[in-house]
Scaffold this motif. Structure first.
Motif, PDB file in Angstrom:
ATOM      1  N   HIS A  72      67.253  62.032  16.999  1.00  0.00           N
ATOM      2  CA  HIS A  72      66.771  62.579  18.267  1.00  0.00           C
ATOM      3  C   HIS A  72      65.487  61.875  18.712  1.00  0.00           C
ATOM      4  O   HIS A  72      64.833  61.173  17.942  1.00  0.00           O
ATOM      5  CB  HIS A  72      66.523  64.079  18.148  1.00  0.00           C
ATOM      6  N   ASN A 102      62.038  63.080  20.836  1.00  0.00           N
ATOM      7  CA  ASN A 102      61.335  64.227  21.390  1.00  0.00           C
ATOM      8  C   ASN A 102      60.799  63.936  22.788  1.00  0.00           C
ATOM      9  O   ASN A 102      60.586  62.774  23.176  1.00  0.00           O
ATOM     10  CB  ASN A 102      60.175  64.626  20.471  1.00  0.00           C
ATOM     11  N   ARG A 103      60.587  64.991  23.541  1.00  0.00           N
ATOM     12  CA  ARG A 103      60.021  64.874  24.879  1.00  0.00           C
ATOM     13  C   ARG A 103      58.627  64.255  24.788  1.00  0.00           C
ATOM     14  O   ARG A 103      57.824  64.614  23.927  1.00  0.00           O
ATOM     15  CB  ARG A 103      59.949  66.253  25.542  1.00  0.00           C
ATOM     16  N   SER A 123      58.242  61.056  24.069  1.00  0.00           N
ATOM     17  CA  SER A 123      58.356  59.896  23.187  1.00  0.00           C
ATOM     18  C   SER A 123      59.123  58.775  23.882  1.00  0.00           C
ATOM     19  O   SER A 123      59.719  58.975  24.947  1.00  0.00           O
ATOM     20  CB  SER A 123      59.046  60.276  21.882  1.00  0.00           C
ATOM     21  N   ASP A 162      64.117  69.569  25.994  1.00  0.00           N
ATOM     22  CA  ASP A 162      63.309  69.559  24.771  1.00  0.00           C
ATOM     23  C   ASP A 162      63.419  68.229  24.029  1.00  0.00           C
ATOM     24  O   ASP A 162      62.436  67.713  23.521  1.00  0.00           O
ATOM     25  CB  ASP A 162      63.749  70.691  23.844  1.00  0.00           C
ATOM     26  N   ARG A 163      64.628  67.661  23.974  1.00  0.00           N
ATOM     27  CA  ARG A 163      64.827  66.435  23.214  1.00  0.00           C
ATOM     28  C   ARG A 163      66.120  65.751  23.633  1.00  0.00           C
ATOM     29  O   ARG A 163      66.992  66.367  24.252  1.00  0.00           O
ATOM     30  CB  ARG A 163      64.860  66.719  21.722  1.00  0.00           C
ATOM     31  N   THR A 214      65.669  74.033  24.207  1.00  0.00           N
ATOM     32  CA  THR A 214      65.390  74.704  22.933  1.00  0.00           C
ATOM     33  C   THR A 214      66.492  75.675  22.536  1.00  0.00           C
ATOM     34  O   THR A 214      66.607  76.034  21.365  1.00  0.00           O
ATOM     35  CB  THR A 214      64.049  75.453  23.022  1.00  0.00           C
TER      36      THR A 214
END
Length: 614
Positions: A26, A28-29, A31, A121-122, A136
């Motif tokens: 994944h 992340n937000r 990144s 979220d990701r 989430t």
């Protein structure tokens, strides 16, 4: 102090090692992934798929998803197939506002998900090869499966708003499968237009199904094989299956068996020549537009500007046609009338005439979808300037490998045939003969050892042949006992036995059904395990075999009411006796003791399809 430093360094090395071996599935937000760092990748948890920057040309990169274990990193999805980014400074960023964007070295946005939900979220790469944006709560807000490129993966749906496009862009759009005729009758291909859902998908078994009743299977149909359905660069749709040990792909189904039937495969003005291996060629007085890419077609070596039609003549090419792009079509027309129609129309580039004397005339506005086929009953006449049309030049199209030249064949080294003072160097000939004799002797010795000196190897070869020829293999009772851990985990139960979970040596998960009327033992004389019952150590014929033998006797004696005795009486006679008889005969043939007398699944399906109601 020394111990403390050592412990600190040890912990750092351990942390570094763990981080390198940990799969990151994944992003992340907030990144990003950078094209400058080869370690910036997202990999599915089962390590099947990888997502990141993929360099396909010098300093040209896609943001793509590919099979991790394929030899050449086979790409299944690209975000920016038409707009590659630079090999330095390009990034994929998941912004805090929920948008995932791809930027070039100068910060220009090349591609984006058009999502602005702050709930993102990701980004996660699933085991299916689907790249998703989720919140989430685990809800999918965007997914790559909704935007296929040239490949479809298992469980990925194809709808009326989606399409697979070849990486090789065509200049035209035309239908060539299942029929090149745009007005083809879909019912002839067992399809239906009464289909409002417009959805298709293929599963892990290798079965493709569509709501218009289209269905096809991979030749190696079964679980445990990685597959993809790809619209290839040449315009053919193919099923591919991955060999996990070699990382190579094999074709397990394709839509068009003859590549020359694919429209535009040789580009504008190009001709596909049928043969052992179809090849592209240019007609006389044409040359390749791009010698390194035959799909770009051919260009004329003359000026096609139409000033006065009388300045043009025609060059005949037998057995050659260009499908489609008909300005006019006329039947029962003379050759002269057809020729004059093309001369009188400035847009005409050629005409096709079938059946000499009085036949069909096709006036062409463009030369696309060309092919040369010995059984084509017609001739195309290319429109070219006067003075260029010579029948000899049109006998064979000039192209990639349309003609063959005589090449002297030399056995051994050229120096063997060099003359020194008028004499052949016989020492080379003697050396070659001795070496050849030694190799032959070695082959004979190895052959004797394989077929006579090592029965176990011969047995393994025979088993391998059975697997290749039938795509199935038999397992001994000991092998099944080991795979199921002594029939440990029960996963189902039926009228004839219990089903257990098993794991083969190649880690494939299988279901093993243990029949209730059979004791432990090996398969005997080719008879299926369920054909024998063991009581007190003695084998007895099963009820199935007694039924089969009795029914065969009734059929042989032509007893008229035998079918009524077999069919369930609860039907009250409301059934087709013809259909019932065929079904019984098929069933009996499927339980023949001699496996060579048993029908194939294809023939069984065909019999059932042909079994029409009375």
């Amino acid at each position: 102090m020394t111990k403390t430093v050592f412990l600190f360094l040890f912990c750092c090395l351990m942390k570094s090692s763990v981080s390198k071996n940990t799969i990151q599935d994944h992003l992340n937000r907030g990144s990003f992934l950078s094209v400058d760092d080869d370690a910036h990748l997202i990999t599915s948890r089962d390590n099947t798929f990888t997502c990141g920057f993929y360099g396909f040309q010098t300093n040209a990169y896609w943001f793509a998803i590919w099979f991790t274990n394929s030899k050449d990193r086979t790409v299944v999805w690209t975000a920016n197939s038409n707009k590659p980014v630079n090999g330095h400074g390009s990034k994929l960023t998941l912004h805090t506002n929920g948008a995932m964007v791809l930027t070039d070295i100068d910060g220009t946005i090349v591609w984006g998900t058009n999502t602005t939900s702050t709930d993102v979220d990701r980004a996660v790469l699933l085991n299916t090869g689907n790249l998703i944006l989720m919140n989430t709560k685990g809800q999918i807000l965007w997914q790559s499966f909704d935007y296929p490129t040239d490949t479809l993966l298992p469980s990925q749906t194809l709808t009326k708003s989606k399409s697979l496009k070849s990486t090789l862009r065509k200049e035209i759009s035309s239908v060539y499968w299942p029929s090149p005729d745009p007005g083809f009758n879909i019912w002839d291909y067992r399809r239906t237009s009464y289909n409002s859902s417009r959805i298709a998908v293929f599963n892990d078994l290798g079965v493709f199904k569509s709501s218009d009743l289209l269905r096809f299977n991979a030749s190696d149909m079964g679980f445990g094989i990685r597959r993809r359905l790809t619209m290839d660069y040449d315009g053919n749709l193919r099923f591919y299956s991955l060999n996990e040990s070699t990382g190579l792909w094999s074709i397990s189904w394709q839509a068009v068996a003859q590549p020359c039937n694919i429209h535009g495969i040789c580009g504008r003005n190009g001709i596909c020549v049928y043969g052992g291996k179809p090849e592209c060629s240019c007609p006389p007085h044409y040359e390749w537009s791009d010698p390194t890419d035959f799909s770009q077609g051919c260009k004329p070596t003359f000026n096609r500007t139409c000033v006065n039609s009388t300045r043009f003549g025609f060059l005949p090419m037998r057995y050659t046609d260009y499908f489609g792009f008909d300005l006019k079509f006329s039947s029962s027309i003379s050759f002269e009338s057809c020729r004059n129609m093309c001369l009188a129309d400035c847009r005409c580039q050629a005409f096709v005439y079938k059946l000499p004397g009085i036949g069909d005339c096709y006036v062409k506005s463009a030369l696309f979808n060309g092919y040369r086929y010995p059984k084509f009953a017609g001739t195309i006449y290319l429109k070219i300037p006067l003075g260029m049309q010579t029948p000899e030049s049109a006998s064979i199209p000039t192209g990639s490998k349309a003609t063959c030249a005589d090449v002297p064949v030399t056995i051994g080294f050229p120096s063997m045939y060099e003359l020194s003072g008028g004499k052949v160097k016989w020492v080379y000939l003697y050396s070659f003969a001795i070496a050849f004799g030694l190799v032959e002797a070695l082959v004979i010795v190895m052959g004797w050892w394989i077929f006579y000196g090592n029965n176990e190897l011969l047995k393994n070869l025979e088993e391998g042949y059975r697997m290749v020829s039938s795509q199935f293999r038999g397992f001994s009772y000991k092998e099944l006992l080991k795979a199921t851990q002594n029939f440990k985990e029960e996963i189902g139960r039926g009228g004839s036995g219990v089903v257990y979970k098993g794991i083969l040596e190649d880690e494939r998960v299988v279901a093993v059904k243990r029949l209730g009327d059979v004791s432990d033992g090996e398969l005997t004389k080719g008879i299926r395990l369920s054909n024998l019952i063991v009581h007190g150590g003695e084998e007895e014929e099963s009820e199935l075999m007694r039924f089969a033998r009795g029914t065969k006797t009734k059929i042989r004696e032509e007893k008229g009411l035998w079918i009524e005795e077999i069919v369930d009486p609860r039907l009250g006679g409301l059934f087709s006796r013809k259909q019932a008889a065929i079904l019984v005969e098929v069933g009996l043939s499927c339980v023949e003791e001699d496996r060579h007398k048993r029908p194939t699944m294809d023939s069984v399906v065909q019999v059932l399809i042909d079994c029409e109601p009375e």
